[in-house]
Design a protein around this motif. Structure first.
Motif, PDB file in Angstrom:
ATOM      1  N   CYS A  17     -97.826 -42.928 -46.833  1.00  0.00           N
ATOM      2  CA  CYS A  17     -98.000 -41.710 -47.623  1.00  0.00           C
ATOM      3  C   CYS A  17     -96.706 -41.104 -48.152  1.00  0.00           C
ATOM      4  CB  CYS A  17     -98.720 -40.652 -46.772  1.00  0.00           C
ATOM      5  SG  CYS A  17    -100.306 -41.203 -46.117  1.00  0.00           S
ATOM      6  N   LYS A 239    -106.728 -34.648 -56.421  1.00  0.00           N
ATOM      7  CA  LYS A 239    -106.557 -36.032 -55.967  1.00  0.00           C
ATOM      8  C   LYS A 239    -106.338 -36.970 -57.150  1.00  0.00           C
ATOM      9  CE  LYS A 239    -108.585 -39.333 -52.721  1.00  0.00           C
ATOM     10  NZ  LYS A 239    -109.652 -39.519 -51.707  1.00  0.00           N
ATOM     11  N   THR A 288    -107.887 -36.384 -48.763  1.00  0.00           N
ATOM     12  CA  THR A 288    -107.418 -37.622 -48.151  1.00  0.00           C
ATOM     13  C   THR A 288    -106.307 -38.189 -49.019  1.00  0.00           C
ATOM     14  OG1 THR A 288    -109.629 -38.061 -47.314  1.00  0.00           O
ATOM     15  CG2 THR A 288    -108.080 -39.901 -47.350  1.00  0.00           C
ATOM     16  N   THR A 290    -104.277 -40.804 -50.627  1.00  0.00           N
ATOM     17  CA  THR A 290    -104.425 -42.234 -50.918  1.00  0.00           C
ATOM     18  C   THR A 290    -103.357 -42.723 -51.886  1.00  0.00           C
ATOM     19  OG1 THR A 290    -106.007 -41.688 -52.679  1.00  0.00           O
ATOM     20  CG2 THR A 290    -106.908 -42.195 -50.490  1.00  0.00           C
ATOM     21  N   GLU A 364    -111.827 -33.928 -44.411  1.00  0.00           N
ATOM     22  CA  GLU A 364    -111.512 -35.077 -45.242  1.00  0.00           C
ATOM     23  C   GLU A 364    -110.427 -35.973 -44.669  1.00  0.00           C
ATOM     24  OE1 GLU A 364    -111.497 -35.145 -49.440  1.00  0.00           O
ATOM     25  OE2 GLU A 364    -111.895 -33.007 -49.570  1.00  0.00           O
ATOM     26  N   ALA A 365    -109.639 -35.495 -43.734  1.00  0.00           N
ATOM     27  CA  ALA A 365    -108.509 -36.294 -43.265  1.00  0.00           C
ATOM     28  C   ALA A 365    -108.120 -35.869 -41.868  1.00  0.00           C
ATOM     29  CB  ALA A 365    -107.332 -36.130 -44.213  1.00  0.00           C
ATOM     30  N   THR A 366    -107.368 -36.723 -41.221  1.00  0.00           N
ATOM     31  CA  THR A 366    -106.842 -36.415 -39.906  1.00  0.00           C
ATOM     32  C   THR A 366    -105.342 -36.196 -40.011  1.00  0.00           C
ATOM     33  OG1 THR A 366    -108.536 -37.739 -38.827  1.00  0.00           O
ATOM     34  CG2 THR A 366    -106.578 -37.229 -37.545  1.00  0.00           C
TER      35      THR A 366
END
Length: 526
Positions: A17, A239, A288, A290, A364-366
């Motif tokens: 990321c 996004k 998230t 990506t 949506e994400a961790t």
């Protein structure tokens, strides 16, 4: 925890990321008038940001002690900082210069500072005359050159603001342009629609062509997630736009600072101005991530374990000077406690401290956050100097009968992030010549905790916050008059350190006009 596992997790997430050239960052958070964070919170923000970038861009150095905290944390984490300075009003401009000089003395030569923008959108707002915008850029550049820095100095504004200000363009070595798909009105038909990116790239290239010989970077671009377009909600557009435009800038070798890192609900909760962040105000990621840009060169280094520093001086500097704006990670010898204020060399030794892993799950994400033990709350110099109590005095424009000593102690302890038990009121008396004012004399006491800042370090922290601004007390009904004064030290055991502290109080800037003005203010009230 297992440090090998820690480094592995950090490296994996960094490679996946870590693809922004830089991110814009403001330390204030919360609702209403906003909340000022402590050092640990600022460092936690940078830990989050480091997974995606290695450069943090600040807007000013004075607000909420943000310059102090961010520069310290960035040095410890091996990150770089593009600093901002508020250029108006004049006292705030001087205050920002003062903070930079103070941090230069505290941290040593800051080779991790990669550039400076003096003001942001002053031309667009038309709130400062063009010649003053230009002259303050030159003033700060000259100031930094006298300290040995070579990083580029300029300002940030819209393309329209710059186009109408040739003197500002001439004064700037670097220009950060703020360009947004949101304000351009471009559609987002799908995840592969390049209309918005094409438009912004065209704006950038046109501006760069018309300003040869200047460093041009994108200072702000992003999307407010409260705003929809093309029948798509704000999170979807954020996004799509991020994946398109960030990778496009890498491909075309354009330096981009994403606006911005965290939501700022104090600018409008669930409204446009408060929702530009990649993370929300609770520090939960909103989408998230990506990003997978084939052209990006940046792989962030793993975040090191917490360390502390001991220092010794020598006749030559041990830091390597750089003005590069590359996003390549640097190796820092800094630690939890930065070196002493000496401009001579600093030799650092590191030690590991306990760390715990905190996992916060979102829809949506961790997110993986790494926090350290309580000692991380102290970003001050190591206790090479003996910890002895320091006595200070402040004059407030509050009558003696109305002054609340307990309230003063509470405010001061919160401001300095120390226990109230380390503050002792010595006396509260009416001012001799102005009976409507009150003189408060108090002591900062030594701490028995090994990693706590010394009394002298706490006093310097207070000076950094208040020497040019009284709002921290004034917001609580205690308007400050003049400047902080060192009254006396309790012992002579650390005479050198105490003499240095005493010399540091009052106006330390090397600009004669500032010293003169504040000298007159001080004499008028004492």
């Amino acid at each position: 925890m297992n440090f090998k596992l820690f480094f592995l997790i950090a490296l994996v997430f960094g490679i996946a990321c870590g693809q922004f050239y830089g991110m814009d960052y403001g330390v204030k958070r919360g609702n209403g008038a906003g909340i000022c964070p402590n050092y640990t919170q600022v460092k936690g923000d940078l830990v989050l940001m480091k997974r995606y970038t290695n450069i943090v861009r600040l807007y000013n150095l004075h607000e909420c002690n943000g310059g102090n905290y961010t520069l310290r944390a960035a040095k410890e984490l091996g990150m770089k900082v593009f600093i901002g300075l508020q250029n108006n009003p004049l006292n705030d401009f001087y205050w920002n210069i003062y903070v930079f000089e103070s941090m230069h003395k505290e941290l040593g030569f800051m080779d991790f500072v990669v550039g400076a923008a003096v003001g942001c959108e002053s031309l667009h707002r038309n709130d400062l005359a063009k010649d003053l915008v230009a002259s303050r850029i030159v003033d700060f550049r000259n100031f930094t050159r006298n300290l040995g820095y070579t990083f580029p100095v300029g300002t940030a504004d819209t393309t329209g603001g710059f186009n109408n200000a040739p003197a500002v363009r001439a004064a700037s070595e670097i220009m950060l342009i703020n360009i947004f798909a949101y304000y351009s009105g471009t559609p987002f038909a799908s995840a592969t629609d390049t209309t918005a990116s094409d438009n912004l790239i065209a704006q950038f290239n046109n501006f760069k062509k018309n300003n040869p010989g200047k460093i041009i970077e994108i200072g702000e671009t992003g999307w407010p997630t409260s705003e929809s377009r093309s029948n798509q909600n704000g999170l979807t557009i954020l996004k799509w736009h991020m994946n398109q435009f960030v990778c496009r800038c890498w491909k075309e070798n354009i330096s981009l600072y994403w606006f911005q890192s965290f939501d700022q609900p104090f600018k409008g909760e669930n409204q446009r101005e408060g929702t530009w962040g990649i993370w929300n105000d609770a520090r939960q990621i909103k989408i998230t991530m990506t990003l997978d840009c084939p052209d990006h060169p940046y792989v962030p280094t793993p975040i090191p374990p917490s360390t502390s520093t001991s220092s010794s001086s020598s006749s030559t500097s041990s830091t390597t000077r750089t003005s590069s704006t590359s996003s390549t990670a640097i190796t820092s010898t800094s630690a939890t406690n930065p070196p002493s204020t000496s401009s001579t060399a600093v030799e650092s030794q590191t030690k590991e401290t306990k760390e715990t892993q905190v996992v916060t799950k979102t829809s949506e994400a961790t997110e993986f956050s790494f926090t350290t033990d309580a000692s991380e709350n102290v970003p001050e110099t190591s206790k090479a100097e003996e910890d002895v109590k320091v006595q200070l005095s402040i004059v407030f424009s509050v009558s003696f009968s109305d002054f609340d000593s307990a309230k003063f102690v509470r405010i001061l302890a919160t401001l300095l992030d120390i226990p109230e038990s380390r503050i002792r009121i010595v006396s509260v008396t009416p001012q001799t010549k102005r009976q409507e004012n009150t003189v408060v004399t108090f002591e900062i006491l030594p701490s028995s905790e090994a990693n706590a800042p010394t009394a002298a370090q706490v006093a310097r922290r207070l000076q950094d916050t208040l020497s040019f601004n009284s709002s921290a007390f004034e917001d609580s009904g205690l308007p400050m008059v003049g400047t902080i004064q060192v009254v006396t030290e309790a012992t002579t055991a650390s005479s050198t350190a105490n003499n240095n502290l005493a010399q540091s109080f009052g106006v330390r800037l090397t600009i004669p006009s500032i010293s003169f003005v504040f000298g007159i203010v001080l004499l008028a009230f004492l």
